[in-house]
Design an enzyme around this catalytic site. Structure first.
Site, PDB file in Angstrom:
ATOM      1  CG  ASP A  87      -4.951  19.121  81.805  1.00 56.73           C
ATOM      2  OD1 ASP A  87      -5.286  17.936  82.022  1.00 56.73           O
ATOM      3  OD2 ASP A  87      -3.874  19.599  82.239  1.00 56.73           O
ATOM      4  CG  ASP A 122      -3.198  12.740  84.641  1.00 56.86           C
ATOM      5  OD1 ASP A 122      -4.068  13.341  83.978  1.00 56.86           O
ATOM      6  OD2 ASP A 122      -2.104  13.241  84.940  1.00 56.86           O
ATOM      7  CB  CYS A 273      13.219  40.463  66.327  1.00 56.87           C
ATOM      8  SG  CYS A 273      14.851  39.942  65.920  1.00 56.87           S
TER       9      CYS A 273
END
Ligand code: GUN
Length: 569
Positions: A87, A122, A273
């Protein structure tokens, strides 16, 4: 670079090629912070990770890491020889207001350290941003994406879709990004929505992006790391997820499950589990030293996340993703609301529904009859004098009681074999190829051929020529050459047709498959697994076969197989 292998709903199993190997999707890329490893990369792999994401900005900022990454590459720095995504610092700009690096500088740096998939810088548009500010931010993101696409070289590039909560901006962003030479499309700016469980807004965003995005590229949902969201996001066509949540939740003594989150303090039993297999009781875990406890909880969170990813993959393979999403939607009221929101897109979603799947449908709740497949099938079901009430599809002709996907419920019709007659055959042809076509395709002089062994219907001849065969398990007809010629004669261009370029039609005549890239037009009413005709623009019939993708995927520039050809003409 990205190949879709199996589909269900808008969900897909795909393979993304990178220089360090193939990423099988959908998958989760665990976030690795080189400064603070909650789990070692070996442990991440043991939990199921096949690829990682790290932050190139954090590496760039820290001199020691920057030097090492420059020398040894990001793979050397993390000691990981499988695919790495990086990123760019956008998230840090969102968290802390700004970053020191320039958009071009961070692209150059990611190239230099040899990342497999780099990310542009961005502009993170937060959900509450008003339209005009979000539009300005999007223009900046768009400008930076163009520059990054020019600079990327050999590196694959993430072109992020922003636009905040403004669906027209999200749609516009998706259209713009589709035109650029980028490789993966993350949907950005959604972390604050996921943190607040605003899943309905997430549905709106993902759907508006997906409806306007090139289908041939994988979609990444930035910051999505809760197993509770994977089935829904995958159903909408998200292929990649990344998150540091496994570690952040662990640091806060929170455990993730596909059915929600629990604080360790609130757990009386061990519903896991992975934790149970350590042999420790819940009270022993509660009493552990901080470091050891966080480590064990992080492992649980990641194991659980990958287990849910595999559950999603299994569901896509067997065609039960809708059922899984419906089941999971009962785990939180906001997931239920998100399902309601998703139902608003039923018309669009029904374009992706295959006409055949391997497994039967289960009715999960009273909302199950709202599934897109029901919407689609109800449009196709012909009128009949002999009907029964189907739990999903309502009033249904008895003739379809052995035809997919109607006949899928176990022990449906008591498992008896239906007796065929001409009327029933006509109804199945109407259902498969279009209303009114049954009588036209069969004509007056038909002969039914039954298996000597089982007594089941096998073939249908018209005027002594074999036109159709029945697939016994599917209860559907496949075209034979004479049947394809008759269907072609009885229908008008472009009905039931996939139109291909003249040049590639020559290959289809030889029986070779049709690829999406060479399709010029397609009947929009066809659905994946439908029988179809392959013609040229002059409507010359060149082959026939089975459609393998949705017509809207072809429209959105999907790559790969479009039609498995049965026979060339
Ligand atoms: N990580 C989480 N959200 C985002 C985003 O919107 N953009 C980028 N680049 N990274 C992110």
């Amino acid at each position: 670079m990205f190949e879709v292998k199996y589909r269900d709903g808008m969900g897909r199993l795909g393979e993304l090629q990178t220089p360090h190997g193939v990423i099988e999707t959908p998958t989760l890329l665990p976030v690795v912070n080189p400064k603070k490893l909650t789990l070692s990369v070996n442990e991440l792999e043991e939990c199921g990770a096949t690829s990682l994401i790290t932050n190139s900005y954090l590496i760039w900022k820290e001199e020691e890491f920057r030097e090492r990454a420059t020398k040894e590459g990001v793979h050397g720095l993390l000691d990981w020889d499988k695919p790495i995504m990086t990123d760019s610092g956008t998230f840090q700009a969102y968290m802390y207001g700004e970053v020191e690096v320039l958009p071009e500088e961070i692209i150059e740096f990611q190239k230099k350290i040899g990342t497999d998939i780099g990310t542009m810088l961005d502009v993170f548009t937060i959900p509450k941003t008003n339209f005009s500010d979000a539009e300005k931010e999007l223009e900046e993101t768009d400008k930076r994406m163009k520059v990054a696409a020019e600079m990327k070289g050999e590196m694959a590039l993430n072109g992020t879709i922003q636009g905040g909560l403004h669906m027209d901006l999200r749609s516009r962003a998706a259209k713009m990004a589709s035109e650029l030479d980028v490789d993966v499309h993350p949907i950005g700016g959604v972390v604050p929505l996921m943190e607040k469980y605003e899943f309905s807004s997430l549905v709106d965003i993902v759907m508006n992006v997906k409806m306007n995005l090139i289908a041939a590229r994988p979609v990444h949902l930035f910051g999505c790391g809760h197993p509770m969201l994977f089935p829904l996001a995958a159903l909408m066509g998200c292929d990649l997820f990344d998150s540091a949540s496994y570690a952040k939740f662990a640091a806060d003594d929170r455990l993730m499950f596909p059915w929600g989150t629990r604080k360790l303090a609130d757990l009386y039993e061990m519903p896991s589990c992975s934790l149970a297999s350590t042999g420790l009781t819940i009270n022993e875990i509660k009493k552990m030293e901080d470091k050891e406890r966080v480590h064990i909880l992080a492992k649980h969170n990641l194991l659980t996340s990958f287990s849910e990813i595999r559950r999603v993959k299994q569901a896509i393979r067997e065609g039960s993703l809708w059922e899984l999403v419906e089941l999971r939607s009962h785990c939180h009221p906001n997931l239920m609301k998100a399902m309601e929101k998703l139902r608003e897109y039923r018309e669009y979603l029904s374009k992706y529904e295959p006409m055949f799947r391997k497994r039967g449908f289960s009715v999960v709740s009273e909302k199950s009859p709202d599934r897109p497949i029901v919407h689609l099938i109800s449009k196709r079901i012909p009128k009949s004098d002999e009907c029964f009430v189907h739990p999903l599809f309502g009033s249904t002709p008895r003739s379809l009681s052995q035809t997919q996907p109607v006949a899928q419920l176990p022990n449906f019709e008591g498992g008896r074999t239906m007796e065929w007659n001409e009327e029933r055959i006509v109804e199945v042809i109407d259902f498969q190829f279009g209303k009114g076509l049954g009588k036209k395709i069969l004509g007056r002089n038909i002969e039914c051929i039954f298996s000597e062994k089982t007594g089941r219907l096998r073939n249908i001849n018209r005027n002594g020529r074999h036109i159709l065969s029945l697939r016994p398990r599917e209860g559907r007809f496949t075209l034979k050459k004479e049947g394809a010629i008759e269907l072609h004669k009885q229908t008008k261009y472009p009905s039931n047709r996939v139109v291909v370029e003249e040049e590639t039609a020559e290959f289809n005549k030889e029986g070779k498959s049709v690829f999406c890239q060479f399709v010029l037009d397609v009947d929009k009413d066809l659905r994946p697994m439908d029988e179809c005709l392959i013609v040229t623009e002059k409507d010359e019939l060149v082959a026939f076969g089975q459609l393998r993708v949705s017509p809207c995927e072809i429209e959105q520039k999907q790559r790969g197989y479009a039609v498995r050809v049965s026979e060339g003409m």
